[in-house]
Design a protein around this motif. Structure first.
Motif, PDB file in Angstrom:
ATOM      1  N   TRP A  99       0.583  -1.399  -0.309  1.00  0.00           N
ATOM      2  CA  TRP A  99       0.050   0.224  -0.551  1.00  0.00           C
ATOM      3  C   TRP A  99       0.865   1.045  -0.235  1.00  0.00           C
ATOM      4  CZ3 TRP A  99      -5.080   0.893  -0.809  1.00  0.00           C
ATOM      5  CH2 TRP A  99      -5.509  -0.686  -1.166  1.00  0.00           C
ATOM      6  N   ASP A 100       2.598   1.662   0.498  1.00  0.00           N
ATOM      7  CA  ASP A 100       2.900   2.413   0.223  1.00  0.00           C
ATOM      8  C   ASP A 100       4.373   2.316  -1.195  1.00  0.00           C
ATOM      9  OD1 ASP A 100       2.487   2.917   3.063  1.00  0.00           O
ATOM     10  OD2 ASP A 100       3.981   1.290   3.614  1.00  0.00           O
ATOM     11  N   GLU A 101       3.688   1.578  -1.518  1.00  0.00           N
ATOM     12  CA  GLU A 101       4.024   1.670  -3.179  1.00  0.00           C
ATOM     13  C   GLU A 101       3.561   3.166  -4.441  1.00  0.00           C
ATOM     14  OE1 GLU A 101       3.514  -0.770  -7.977  1.00  0.00           O
ATOM     15  OE2 GLU A 101       3.334  -1.804  -5.818  1.00  0.00           O
ATOM     16  N   THR A 102       4.060   3.412  -5.472  1.00  0.00           N
ATOM     17  CA  THR A 102       3.113   4.727  -5.125  1.00  0.00           C
ATOM     18  C   THR A 102       3.808   5.141  -7.568  1.00  0.00           C
ATOM     19  OG1 THR A 102       5.778   5.537  -5.361  1.00  0.00           O
ATOM     20  CG2 THR A 102       5.004   6.219  -3.950  1.00  0.00           C
ATOM     21  N   ASP A 103       2.684   6.258  -7.930  1.00  0.00           N
ATOM     22  CA  ASP A 103       2.207   5.784  -9.096  1.00  0.00           C
ATOM     23  C   ASP A 103       4.033   5.985  -9.853  1.00  0.00           C
ATOM     24  OD1 ASP A 103       2.530   8.857  -8.476  1.00  0.00           O
ATOM     25  OD2 ASP A 103       0.985   9.665  -8.945  1.00  0.00           O
ATOM     26  N   GLY A 104       3.959   6.372 -10.740  1.00  0.00           N
ATOM     27  CA  GLY A 104       5.185   6.427 -11.658  1.00  0.00           C
ATOM     28  C   GLY A 104       5.595   7.809 -11.570  1.00  0.00           C
ATOM     29  N   SER A 105       5.009   9.540 -11.527  1.00  0.00           N
ATOM     30  CA  SER A 105       5.655  10.060 -10.485  1.00  0.00           C
ATOM     31  C   SER A 105       6.492  10.585  -9.612  1.00  0.00           C
ATOM     32  CB  SER A 105       5.349  11.416 -10.134  1.00  0.00           C
ATOM     33  OG  SER A 105       4.277  11.627  -9.424  1.00  0.00           O
ATOM     34  N   GLY A 106       5.945   9.386  -8.498  1.00  0.00           N
ATOM     35  CA  GLY A 106       6.625   9.022  -7.057  1.00  0.00           C
ATOM     36  C   GLY A 106       5.753   9.684  -6.377  1.00  0.00           C
ATOM     37  N   ALA A 107       4.499   9.933  -6.441  1.00  0.00           N
ATOM     38  CA  ALA A 107       4.260  11.575  -5.115  1.00  0.00           C
ATOM     39  C   ALA A 107       2.675  11.154  -4.827  1.00  0.00           C
ATOM     40  CB  ALA A 107       3.841  12.523  -6.276  1.00  0.00           C
ATOM     41  N   ARG A 108       2.015   9.702  -5.149  1.00  0.00           N
ATOM     42  CA  ARG A 108       0.951   9.462  -5.007  1.00  0.00           C
ATOM     43  C   ARG A 108       0.847   8.001  -4.615  1.00  0.00           C
ATOM     44  NH1 ARG A 108       0.107  11.625  -9.940  1.00  0.00           N
ATOM     45  NH2 ARG A 108      -1.358  13.605  -9.239  1.00  0.00           N
ATOM     46  N   SER A 109       0.886   7.652  -3.498  1.00  0.00           N
ATOM     47  CA  SER A 109       0.906   6.356  -3.043  1.00  0.00           C
ATOM     48  C   SER A 109      -0.671   5.204  -3.145  1.00  0.00           C
ATOM     49  CB  SER A 109       1.307   5.847  -1.114  1.00  0.00           C
ATOM     50  OG  SER A 109       0.663   6.709  -0.656  1.00  0.00           O
ATOM     51  N   ARG A 110      -0.562   4.019  -3.042  1.00  0.00           N
ATOM     52  CA  ARG A 110      -1.911   3.733  -3.175  1.00  0.00           C
ATOM     53  C   ARG A 110      -2.682   4.003  -2.122  1.00  0.00           C
ATOM     54  NH1 ARG A 110       0.286  -1.307  -5.035  1.00  0.00           N
ATOM     55  NH2 ARG A 110      -0.302  -0.544  -6.885  1.00  0.00           N
ATOM     56  N   ARG A 111      -1.916   3.783  -0.684  1.00  0.00           N
ATOM     57  CA  ARG A 111      -2.624   3.655   0.460  1.00  0.00           C
ATOM     58  C   ARG A 111      -2.751   5.301   0.219  1.00  0.00           C
ATOM     59  NH1 ARG A 111      -1.295   1.651   4.858  1.00  0.00           N
ATOM     60  NH2 ARG A 111       0.585   0.856   4.079  1.00  0.00           N
ATOM     61  N   THR A 112      -2.546   6.376  -0.464  1.00  0.00           N
ATOM     62  CA  THR A 112      -3.452   7.666   0.236  1.00  0.00           C
ATOM     63  C   THR A 112      -4.514   7.689  -1.018  1.00  0.00           C
ATOM     64  OG1 THR A 112      -1.982   8.964  -1.347  1.00  0.00           O
ATOM     65  CG2 THR A 112      -1.061   8.910   1.157  1.00  0.00           C
ATOM     66  N   VAL A 113      -4.571   7.211  -2.247  1.00  0.00           N
ATOM     67  CA  VAL A 113      -5.617   7.655  -2.645  1.00  0.00           C
ATOM     68  C   VAL A 113      -6.588   6.034  -2.930  1.00  0.00           C
ATOM     69  CG1 VAL A 113      -4.875   8.604  -4.848  1.00  0.00           C
ATOM     70  CG2 VAL A 113      -4.301   6.133  -4.620  1.00  0.00           C
ATOM     71  N   ALA A 114      -6.242   4.930  -2.108  1.00  0.00           N
ATOM     72  CA  ALA A 114      -7.372   4.402  -1.839  1.00  0.00           C
ATOM     73  C   ALA A 114      -7.356   2.792  -0.829  1.00  0.00           C
ATOM     74  CB  ALA A 114      -7.268   3.414  -3.337  1.00  0.00           C
ATOM     75  N   GLY A 115      -6.433   3.940   0.083  1.00  0.00           N
ATOM     76  CA  GLY A 115      -6.449   3.475   1.787  1.00  0.00           C
ATOM     77  C   GLY A 115      -7.241   3.293   2.658  1.00  0.00           C
ATOM     78  N   ASP A 116      -7.035   2.765   4.086  1.00  0.00           N
ATOM     79  CA  ASP A 116      -8.237   2.675   4.647  1.00  0.00           C
ATOM     80  C   ASP A 116      -9.016   4.617   4.576  1.00  0.00           C
ATOM     81  OD1 ASP A 116      -8.749   0.305   5.531  1.00  0.00           O
ATOM     82  OD2 ASP A 116      -7.429   0.407   7.018  1.00  0.00           O
ATOM     83  N   SER A 117      -8.312   5.030   4.559  1.00  0.00           N
ATOM     84  CA  SER A 117      -8.565   6.848   5.002  1.00  0.00           C
ATOM     85  C   SER A 117      -9.503   7.265   3.726  1.00  0.00           C
ATOM     86  CB  SER A 117      -7.608   7.977   5.791  1.00  0.00           C
ATOM     87  OG  SER A 117      -6.509   7.653   4.738  1.00  0.00           O
ATOM     88  N   THR A 118      -9.407   6.661   2.665  1.00  0.00           N
ATOM     89  CA  THR A 118     -10.920   7.266   1.662  1.00  0.00           C
ATOM     90  C   THR A 118     -11.497   6.586   1.875  1.00  0.00           C
ATOM     91  OG1 THR A 118      -9.916   5.432   0.389  1.00  0.00           O
ATOM     92  CG2 THR A 118      -7.527   7.057   0.107  1.00  0.00           C
ATOM     93  N   HIS A 119     -12.238   6.998   0.980  1.00  0.00           N
ATOM     94  CA  HIS A 119     -13.285   7.236  -0.139  1.00  0.00           C
ATOM     95  C   HIS A 119     -14.023   5.314  -0.254  1.00  0.00           C
ATOM     96  CE1 HIS A 119     -15.713  10.847  -0.087  1.00  0.00           C
ATOM     97  NE2 HIS A 119     -14.618  10.916  -0.670  1.00  0.00           N
ATOM     98  N   TRP A 120     -12.597   4.548  -0.013  1.00  0.00           N
ATOM     99  CA  TRP A 120     -12.347   3.229  -0.077  1.00  0.00           C
ATOM    100  C   TRP A 120     -12.293   2.572   0.764  1.00  0.00           C
ATOM    101  CZ3 TRP A 120     -13.018  -0.202  -4.343  1.00  0.00           C
ATOM    102  CH2 TRP A 120     -13.219   0.418  -6.047  1.00  0.00           C
ATOM    103  N   GLY A 121     -12.125   3.188   2.052  1.00  0.00           N
ATOM    104  CA  GLY A 121     -11.947   2.650   3.617  1.00  0.00           C
ATOM    105  C   GLY A 121     -13.180   1.844   3.854  1.00  0.00           C
ATOM    106  N   PRO A 122     -14.620   2.506   3.669  1.00  0.00           N
ATOM    107  CA  PRO A 122     -15.302   1.463   4.104  1.00  0.00           C
ATOM    108  C   PRO A 122     -15.490  -0.104   2.608  1.00  0.00           C
ATOM    109  CG  PRO A 122     -16.548   3.796   3.589  1.00  0.00           C
ATOM    110  CD  PRO A 122     -14.782   3.342   3.064  1.00  0.00           C
ATOM    111  N   VAL A 123     -15.233  -0.517   2.306  1.00  0.00           N
ATOM    112  CA  VAL A 123     -14.863  -1.424   1.222  1.00  0.00           C
ATOM    113  C   VAL A 123     -14.195  -2.502   2.069  1.00  0.00           C
ATOM    114  CG1 VAL A 123     -14.891  -2.267  -0.589  1.00  0.00           C
ATOM    115  CG2 VAL A 123     -15.680   0.020  -0.924  1.00  0.00           C
ATOM    116  N   TRP A 124     -12.873  -1.395   2.172  1.00  0.00           N
ATOM    117  CA  TRP A 124     -11.761  -1.992   2.639  1.00  0.00           C
ATOM    118  C   TRP A 124     -12.306  -2.464   4.363  1.00  0.00           C
ATOM    119  CZ3 TRP A 124     -10.828  -2.417  -1.096  1.00  0.00           C
ATOM    120  CH2 TRP A 124     -10.322  -2.006  -2.356  1.00  0.00           C
ATOM    121  N   GLN A 125     -13.502  -2.072   5.062  1.00  0.00           N
ATOM    122  CA  GLN A 125     -13.658  -2.191   6.181  1.00  0.00           C
ATOM    123  C   GLN A 125     -14.504  -3.796   6.677  1.00  0.00           C
ATOM    124  OE1 GLN A 125     -15.959   0.888   7.748  1.00  0.00           O
ATOM    125  NE2 GLN A 125     -13.561   2.132   8.713  1.00  0.00           N
TER     126      GLN A 125
END
Length: 146
Positions: A99-125
């Motif tokens: 979840w700490d892997e980043t995009d091509g620019s290194g600016a965004r991690s998987r965690r920051t765009v789709a982790g528990d604290s995003t709108h996807w958090g309820p899906v993961w819960q």
């Protein structure tokens, strides 16, 4: 033109070793308010991936053994003729992801765009809870885009 995600979490309550085991639809994604930011589907499923993420899963298609509920919802969206990017992933795969892997620019991690604290958090819960009850391999998310 916008791209929307649809899909469902499904569960195999008795596990794959039970002769009566079948996948059962659990909850539709729209009920969990996943939002519409493109960076999340890019890093998770490779859809609209202008960010350069290495997707967790992409283009697996609809599982052959998918539940009747998922198949009906998929068909109601027009099936393969009108949707794209159909894929699926288990809770076991998501739990093991980097979840700490980043995009091509290194600016965004998987965690920051789709982790528990995003709108996807309820899906993961929901998936986490079902995984604790039935086993991580017996919970999966099936998605498609339109």
């Amino acid at each position: 033109m916008s791209t929307d995600v649809s899909g469902m979490i499904e569960c195999r309550p008795w596990g794959e070793d039970d002769e009566d085991a079948v996948w059962t639809a659990a909850i539709e994604l729209f009920l969990l308010n996943t939002g519409n930011a493109y960076n999340a589907p890019a890093c998770l499923f490779g859809v609209r991936n202008t960010f350069g993420f290495r997707p967790l899963t992409e283009k697996r298609g609809l599982p052959e053994d998918t539940s009747d509920g998922v198949r009906a919802d998929f068909t109601s969206h027009g099936g393969p003729k009108y949707v794209h990017g159909t894929t699926w992933t288990t809770w076991a795969e998501l739990s093991a992801a980097d979840w700490d892997e980043t995009d091509g620019s290194g600016a965004r991690s998987r965690r920051t765009v789709a982790g528990d604290s995003t709108h996807w958090g309820p899906v993961w819960q929901v998936m986490r809870t079902l995984g604790e009850l039935h086993g991580a391999e017996n919970v999966r998310l099936v998605v498609w885009f339109h």
